[in-house]
Write an enzyme that holds these catalytic residues in place. Structure first.
Site, mmCIF file in Angstrom:
data_model
loop_
_atom_site.group_PDB
_atom_site.id
_atom_site.type_symbol
_atom_site.label_atom_id
_atom_site.label_comp_id
_atom_site.label_asym_id
_atom_site.label_seq_id
_atom_site.Cartn_x
_atom_site.Cartn_y
_atom_site.Cartn_z
ATOM 1 N N ARG A 165 0.844 -1.197 0.000
ATOM 2 C CA ARG A 165 0.000 0.000 0.000
ATOM 3 C C ARG A 165 0.882 1.249 0.000
ATOM 4 N NH1 ARG A 165 -4.802 1.298 4.319
ATOM 5 N NH2 ARG A 165 -3.102 1.134 5.847
ATOM 6 N N ASP A 446 -4.004 2.960 14.239
ATOM 7 C CA ASP A 446 -3.160 3.564 13.210
ATOM 8 C C ASP A 446 -3.721 4.943 12.915
ATOM 9 O OD1 ASP A 446 -5.378 3.192 11.582
ATOM 10 O OD2 ASP A 446 -4.380 1.831 10.188
#
Length: 541
Positions: A165, A446
C-alpha cells in the site's frame, strides 16, 4: 543521483539505501512524476471544490453521468491474478524488517505491507522499507534482534503473497524534489517498489500487487490506471499484470464503486471495506452539518445503518463485476496477563469475522498473527472454496440515502471525549517518534483510528452538543480535559516525559479542538509531516 537531471535527494543516503535510489530507479519515478503530478494536483483541487458543496449542504449521490456504467450488467473486471484467488485472511502492518518477516510467516494468505496509515513516513522508514521489501521478494530477508534472536522466512515455502500500500494521492515525499517540486508520495512508494521488484515477482509466480488508499472519485482511480499502464510499458511488462485493490474508505467513493472498478478493470483485484477511514471520512465530509454529528466511536459499529448499507453495496458491486469484496480490520489485539479480557477481545474478533463471511466477503484483515488463526478458522469453516464471488447478492438494494442513515442509538459521553483525547495524544506522540502503528487500550491504532478521534473532537467542539451526563461540549471543556490528560502523563512518566513528544502532540491537538472552521486539517498526517521531515543539502551518491 547527480546524473539524474532535475532530481534532488534532500536527505542522507547510506550504501544500502543507495541500492534503491539508483540513477535508473530515480529516472523511472521522475518520469512518472512529470507525467502525472499535474493531474494529481488538479484532482486534489477537485476535492476542495467538492467539500465546498458539502459545506453548503449538498449531499452526495450516485452520479447521473456514469449511470451507463452502473446499469450495464455485462462488463467484468480482470480475473484474479496468480496468488490472489484465495485471500481469506490478509495480515497488514508497516514495512519494518521484523514485521515483514513475521507477517509473511503468519499463515495468512496475503500480507499488505504498508507505507501509509500504519507507517510514519520518516525518510528512514520509507527507504529502509523499500530495502526490506526488495529482500523479501528475493527470499533473502533476515533480522537479528538485540538479544540475538534470528528471524528468517519459513522454509516450507508457505509465505504470504505480498501486496503493497503506497501513500494516498494527498501525501508528498518532501525529501525528494523533481524539478524543484516535492514528489508525490504515491508515485514514490509505488514507483520504487515496482521498478525494483516487478520482474522478480512475476518470476516468482505472483506479480506486482497493490492496495490503493484514500480515493474520493473514479477519476482518481483513472489516474492510478494511467500510472500503471505507463509503468508497465516502461519496463516492458504486459499491461494488466499489475493488480490494485481499492480501499473504499471515503464516503464519496462509496457512491462510485462501480465506476472505480470500471476505471481499473484491467488491473482491478476488488474493493476493501476500509471501515475506520470510512467513519473518519463521514465525520470529516459532513463536519459542518449539524444533522451528522456522530456519537462516541464505540457506538459506531459495523451494523449501524450507514455502515451496513456500505458493506452490502460493496459486496454486491464487487461480485457483480467478478472481483473480491474484502472485509475490514478488527482492531483488537491479544491481551496478556488477563485471560478473561483476552477471551472477550478474541470473541469480538470471531464475531466480526463471522459477520463478514456470512455477509459475503471473500476475505478479511487482521493486524496480529494470533488473530490470523481465528479468522482462518471462521473462513475455513464457512467458505471452504477460495472465495465466494459467485454469491451475487441480487437481493441488495441500497439507495443514496441509505449510505447517510445515522438513525441509531448512541451517545456522546465524558469517557468517549477523554478516550479520544488519549488516543490522539498517544498516537501522535508515537507517530512523531517514527511509529505509525500503536497499541492503545488493547486496540491496534493507526492513523485512521486516530483521525476518528481528532475529527470527533473538532465536530463536537464546533456544534457544542450535550454529553449523556448533561454537560455541553465546548472548546474550553476540551482544553481542560487536554490539560488534565497531559498532567496525568507527566505524573505517570516522571523524568521520561521530557524526552517524549507529548508537548508537540499537545500543541498539534490543541489546534483541532477549537471547533474553528479554518483550524481543521484534512489529515493528521499532513498536519504532522513537516515535524518529521529532515531536509539536508543535496545528497551525493
Amino acid at each position: 543521483m547527480a546524473n539524474v537531471p532535475g532530481v534532488s535527494i534532500l536527505a542522507p543516503v547510506d550504501a544500502t539505501q543507495a541500492e534503491i535510489l539508483t540513477p535508473e530507479a530515480l529516472t523511472f519515478i521522475a518520469t512518472l512524476q512529470r507525467a502525472f503530478n499535474g493531474t494529481r494536483k488538479s484532482l486534489l483541487q477537485r476535492r476542495n471544490y467538492r467539500q465546498q458543496e458539502l459545506d453548503r449542504g449538498v449531499l452526495p449521490g450516485f452520479l447521473p453521468e456514469t449511470a451507463f456504467i452502473r446499469n450495464d450488467p455485462n462488463w467484468r473486471a480482470a480475473a484474479p491474478a496468480p496468488g490472489l484467488q484465495d485471500r481469506r485472511v490478509e495480515i497488514t502492518g508497516p514495512v519494518d524488517r521484523k514485521m515483514v518477516i513475521n507477517a509473511l510467516n503468519s499463515g495468512a494468505k496475503t500480507f499488505m505491507a504498508d507505507f501509509e496509515d500504519s507507517n510514519a513516513p520518516t525518510w528512514e522508514n520509507n527507504i529502509s522499507g523499500q530495502v526490506n521489501l526488495r529482500d523479501a521478494v528475493r527470499g533473502t530477508i533476515s533480522f537479528t534482534n538485540p538479544a540475538g534472536k534470528q528471524y528468517t522466512l519459513r522454509k516450507d515455502g508457505k509465505v504470504a503473497v505480498l501486496l503493497v500500500r503506497p501513500r494516498g494521492w494527498h501525501l508528498e515525499e518532501k525529501h525528494v524534489l523533481v524539478d524543484g517540486q516535492p514528489m508525490s508520495g504515491s508515485i514514490f512508494d509505488f514507483g520504487l517498489y515496482f521498478y525494483h521488484n516487478a520482474h522478480q515477482l512475476i518470476k516468482n509466480g505472483s506479480g506486482p500487487y497493490f492496495y490503493l488508499p484514500k480515493m474520493e472519485s473514479h477519476l482518481e482511480a483513472r489516474l492510478w490506471n494511467d500510472v500503471f499502464n505507463v509503468a508497465q510499458d516502461m519496463l516492458n511488462i504486459p499491461r494488466g499484470t499489475i493488480r490494485g485493490t481499492v480501499l473504499i474508505e471515503t464516503i464519496l467513493a462509496a457512491y462510485e464503486m462501480d465506476e472505480i472498478i470500471y476505471e481499473l478493470r484491467d488491473h482491478s483485484s476488488g474493493l476493501n471495506c476500509g471501515r475506520w477511514d470510512y467513519i473518519f471520512s463521514f465525520i470529516k465530509k459532513f463536519r459542518l452539518n449539524p444533522e451528522y454529528v456522530l456519537p462516541d466511536r464505540s457506538d459506531v459499529s459495523m451494523t449501524v445503518p450507514f455502515m451496513d448499507a456500505y458493506v452490502r453495496l460493496l459486496i454486491q458491486t464487487c461480485h457483480k463485476r467478478g472481483v473480491h469484496a474484502m472485509g475490514g480490520m478488527a482492531a483488537q489485539i491479544p491481551i496478556k496477563n488477563d485471560a478473561k479480557a483476552n477471551e472477550a477481545a478474541m470473541t469480538k474478533v470471531r464475531n466480526d469475522k463471522l459477520r463478514e463471511v456470512h455477509a459475503g466477503h471473500d476475505g478479511t484483515w487482521v493486524a496480529h498473527p494470533d488473530l490470523a488463526k481465528i479468522a482462518l478458522e471462521v473462513f475455513n469453516e464457512y467458505m471452504p472454496q477460495p472465495n465466494q464471488i459467485h454469491i451475487r447478492r441480487d437481493d441488495v438494494v441500497v439507495a443514496a440515502s441509505d449510505l447517510l442513515n445515522i438513525n441509531f442509538k448512541g451517545a456522546i459521553t465524558e469517557k468517549g471525549i477523554r478516550d479520544n483525547i488519549d488516543i490522539c495524544l498517544t498516537y501522535t506522540e508515537a507517530w512523531l517518534r517514527g511509529s505509525g502503528c500503536v497499541p492503545i487500550m488493547n486496540l491496534m491504532e493507526d492513523a485512521a483510528t486516530a483521525e476518528i478521534s481528532r475529527s470527533q473532537l473538532w465536530q463536537w467542539a464546533h456544534h457544542k452538543p450535550r454529553t449523556q451526563e448533561g454537560t455541553q461540549v465546548t472548546p474550553e471543556l476540551l482544553s481542560k480535559f487536554l490539560d488534565e490528560e497531559i498532567n496525568r502523563l507527566k505524573k505517570q512518566l516522571g523524568d521520561k516525559y521530557a524526552s517524549s513528544k507529548y508537548d508537540s502532540a499537545k500543541r498539534h491537538l490543541a489546534t483541532q479542538i477549537s471547533g474553528e472552521v479554518a483550524a481543521y486539517k484534512d489529515f493528521l498526517t499532513t498536519q504532522l509531516y513537516d515535524d518529521i521531515v529532515q531536509v539536508n543539502s543535496k545528497s551525493k551518491l
